[in-house]
Design an enzyme around this catalytic site. Structure first.
Site, short mmCIF file in Angstrom:
data_model
loop_
_atom_site.label_atom_id
_atom_site.label_comp_id
_atom_site.label_asym_id
_atom_site.label_seq_id
_atom_site.Cartn_x
_atom_site.Cartn_y
_atom_site.Cartn_z
N ARG A 150 31.22 -30.72 6.02
CA ARG A 150 31.22 -31.08 7.45
C ARG A 150 32.11 -32.31 7.51
O ARG A 150 31.79 -33.33 6.93
CB ARG A 150 29.80 -31.38 7.93
CG ARG A 150 29.72 -32.01 9.32
CD ARG A 150 30.12 -31.03 10.40
NE ARG A 150 29.95 -31.62 11.75
CZ ARG A 150 30.93 -32.18 12.46
NH1 ARG A 150 32.15 -32.24 11.97
NH2 ARG A 150 30.69 -32.67 13.66
N HIS A 153 33.62 -37.76 10.18
CA HIS A 153 33.55 -37.91 11.64
C HIS A 153 32.58 -39.03 12.01
O HIS A 153 31.89 -39.59 11.16
CB HIS A 153 33.13 -36.59 12.29
CG HIS A 153 31.69 -36.22 12.03
ND1 HIS A 153 31.25 -35.73 10.83
CD2 HIS A 153 30.58 -36.29 12.83
CE1 HIS A 153 29.94 -35.50 10.88
NE2 HIS A 153 29.51 -35.84 12.09
N HIS A 155 30.17 -40.38 15.87
CA HIS A 155 29.83 -40.02 17.25
C HIS A 155 29.10 -41.15 17.95
O HIS A 155 28.68 -42.12 17.31
CB HIS A 155 29.02 -38.72 17.33
CG HIS A 155 28.16 -38.48 16.13
ND1 HIS A 155 27.04 -39.21 15.87
CD2 HIS A 155 28.29 -37.60 15.10
CE1 HIS A 155 26.50 -38.79 14.73
NE2 HIS A 155 27.25 -37.82 14.24
N GLU A 159 22.46 -40.59 14.31
CA GLU A 159 22.09 -39.29 13.71
C GLU A 159 21.01 -39.48 12.66
O GLU A 159 21.17 -40.27 11.73
CB GLU A 159 23.33 -38.65 13.10
CG GLU A 159 23.06 -37.43 12.22
CD GLU A 159 24.35 -36.82 11.66
OE1 GLU A 159 25.36 -36.74 12.41
OE2 GLU A 159 24.35 -36.43 10.48
N HIS A 198 30.91 -40.83 8.70
CA HIS A 198 30.19 -40.20 7.59
C HIS A 198 30.73 -38.80 7.31
O HIS A 198 31.53 -38.26 8.10
CB HIS A 198 28.70 -40.16 7.89
CG HIS A 198 28.36 -39.52 9.21
ND1 HIS A 198 28.40 -40.21 10.41
CD2 HIS A 198 28.01 -38.26 9.54
CE1 HIS A 198 28.06 -39.40 11.40
NE2 HIS A 198 27.83 -38.20 10.91
N GLU A 221 27.32 -30.98 19.83
CA GLU A 221 27.96 -30.92 18.51
C GLU A 221 29.47 -30.74 18.65
O GLU A 221 30.21 -30.90 17.68
CB GLU A 221 27.35 -29.79 17.68
CG GLU A 221 27.56 -28.41 18.29
CD GLU A 221 26.82 -27.32 17.54
OE1 GLU A 221 26.15 -27.62 16.55
OE2 GLU A 221 26.91 -26.16 17.97
N HIS A 331 -4.46 -35.90 20.95
CA HIS A 331 -3.84 -37.22 20.90
C HIS A 331 -2.69 -37.30 21.89
O HIS A 331 -2.34 -36.29 22.51
CB HIS A 331 -3.32 -37.51 19.48
CG HIS A 331 -2.15 -36.64 19.07
ND1 HIS A 331 -2.30 -35.32 18.74
CD2 HIS A 331 -0.82 -36.89 18.96
CE1 HIS A 331 -1.12 -34.80 18.44
NE2 HIS A 331 -0.20 -35.74 18.58
#
Ligand SMILES: *[C@@H]1O[C@H](CO)[C@@H](O)[C@H](O)[C@H]1NC(C)=O
Ligand SMILES: *[C@@H]1O[C@H](CO)[C@@H](O)[C@H](O)[C@H]1NC(C)=O
Length: 447
Positions: A150, A153, A155, A159, A198, A221, A331
């Protein structure tokens, strides 16, 4: 005694083909009562079935076709049917009698997400566009085969990731020029703060699959900043100046983004470190499954947030293993919406939204659930043969929840009794005895 008599009266009123009153009573007094069919005669989803207590029914495991019959009401479906979906959503076809009102949809399956297929890998997403209640977080499920990359890149969103299978190598850079590389396996996490560059690469033998979480439901994405995309859209004269080369050196660079592509097999971490590698002071990865779990009466819980994974300032998570017959107790979370990922098994969840509104959703592995902050809920193990494994993820720096059990156990007894059991001292006594000195018990053995 009054409540027991009431129970009997109720059963007698609605029941056909019930066991003798004495044995029905006996069955009801021990929890969990056998399958609804054993207790209430006719099998589930038939006109004669009676279940005033709305027990769960595992229609997938038992191969049943859910039909909208409930305690004498409802009828068949005459029109077209999508039986596979109905089987996965028994509590939408026949909602518990306690459900009421209208709630936004809280369920999405990655199986309904569009898959982007690339060289040696694929990716699909669940964002606010697929699931409108996915407001605070967006999820991406990605697969990279062995050696597949991948691309480098960054963003706008931070992440967070959980490795679902296989092995993966991650690289990252911090703003002080510190560099980071690590190899991860199932149950490991990474966190890249917003804007930090990364890369990811699938390792042998079969690469990896993981779940990515971005701290904004609007994430896409498609909208990441990619190395090749930038270079393809920069004048070659500028590339030449920037990298101190002749422009011809860039004649053969990609003309558009690569995104996911086949790379060569990497060597060891040590071997791959470039000359001048400066180790980052930040720790971008964490071995969640290596944490000592919190052992509850009904399973294991692992909580990871910025207390034990300091870089993860915007994402907190809990990993749950829910044992046979156990219940993730009633909860709520005060500080963030819950973004739930069902990794294994089948589950039923009722979301209580105040104003008398509640709706029950069912989940299978690969599904995403949402519970907006403060809405009360539980997670019930629906399957008889499969363990239930769940990830609860939050846009928060700290994991927080409130246990109904603990709250009532730490509230004056008189106050509790007068709310719930006015006029039923026997039930009040039993209840108060059970919650005495209550501790938080996230996953409860119900027996
Ligand atoms: C890798 O994938 C192949 C083909 O799907 C499979 O037969 C094999 O068992 C896998 N190996 C591992 C270690 O997962
Ligand atoms: C829940 O999960 C376990 C496995 O952990 C399974 O064996 C059990 O029977 C499941 N179902 C119920 C109803 O408890």
């Amino acid at each position: 005694m009054i409540s027991r008599l009431l129970t009997l009266a109720l059963l007698a009123g609605v029941g056909t083909a019930l066991p003798a009153p004495g044995s029905a009573l006996q069955q009801l007094l021990r929890l969990p009562a056998g399958s609804p069919a054993e207790v209430f005669g006719d099998p589930p989803f038939t006109p004669g079935h009676r279940d005033p207590y709305d027990h769960k029914v595992d229609s997938v495991g038992e191969g049943l076709e859910p039909l909208p019959y409930r305690n004498g009401d409802g009828t068949t479906v005459m029109g077209p049917r999508n039986k596979d979906r109905e089987r996965q959503n028994p509590d939408l076809v026949r909602p518990p009698s306690t459900d009421h009102g209208t709630l936004s949809n809280m369920r999405w399956s990655f199986a309904d997400s569009h898959i982007r297929i690339e060289e040696g890998g694929w990716t699909r997403q669940t964002t606010i566009r697929e699931l409108p209640t996915s407001r605070e977080l967006a999820g991406v499920n990605m697969r990279l085969d062995e050696g597949v990359i991948r691309e480098l890149h960054w963003h706008t969103e931070a992440e967070w990731a959980y490795v679902l299978a296989g092995e993966v190598r991650v690289t990252a850079l911090d703003p002080d020029g510190g560099s980071f590389m690590d190899d991860l396996a199932e149950g490991d996490l990474w966190y890249f703060p917003a804007g930090h560059p990364h890369s990811l690469q699938g390792l042998g033998p079969n690469g990896t699959e993981f779940l990515l979480i971005f701290d904004d439901g609007h994430f896409s994405e498609e909208s990441t900043f990619l190395l090749t995309d930038w270079m393809a859209h920069t004048p070659k004269a500028v590339l030449a100046e920037n990298f101190r080369l002749k422009p011809e050196a860039f004649d053969k660079i990609p003309t558009s983004e690569k995104y996911i592509f086949k790379g060569s097999k990497p060597g060891s971490l040590e071997h791959e470190k470039p000359r001048g590698f400066k180790q980052s002071k930040l720790r971008f990865t964490h071995h969640m499954h290596a944490q000592d779990p919190i052992r509850t009466t009904g399973g294991n819980v692992r909580i990871t947030d910025s207390t034990n994974f300091p870089i993860s300032k915007t994402v907190a998570a809990a990993h749950l293993e829910i044992e046979p017959g156990a219940l993730r107790e009633m909860h709520w979370h005060p500080n963030a919406d819950e973004w739930t990922y069902f990794k294994r098994g089948r589950a039923r969840v009722t979301v209580f939204a105040s104003e008398g509104n509640a709706r029950t959703f069912d989940y299978v592995a690969g599904d995403v659930g949402i519970v907006p902050r403060n809405m009360g809920h539980f997670i019930e193990n629906l399957s008889d043969e499969e363990p239930l494994e769940v990830l609860e993820v939050f846009r928060a720096d700290k994991y927080q929840d409130f246990s109904l059990f603990q709250w009532l156990g730490e509230t004056p007894r008189r106050m509790v009794a007068e709310h719930i059991f006015a006029g039923d001292p026997e039930a009040a006594d039993a209840f108060l005895k059970n919650i005495e000195g209550a501790e938080k018990d996230p996953i409860k053995d119900t027996i």
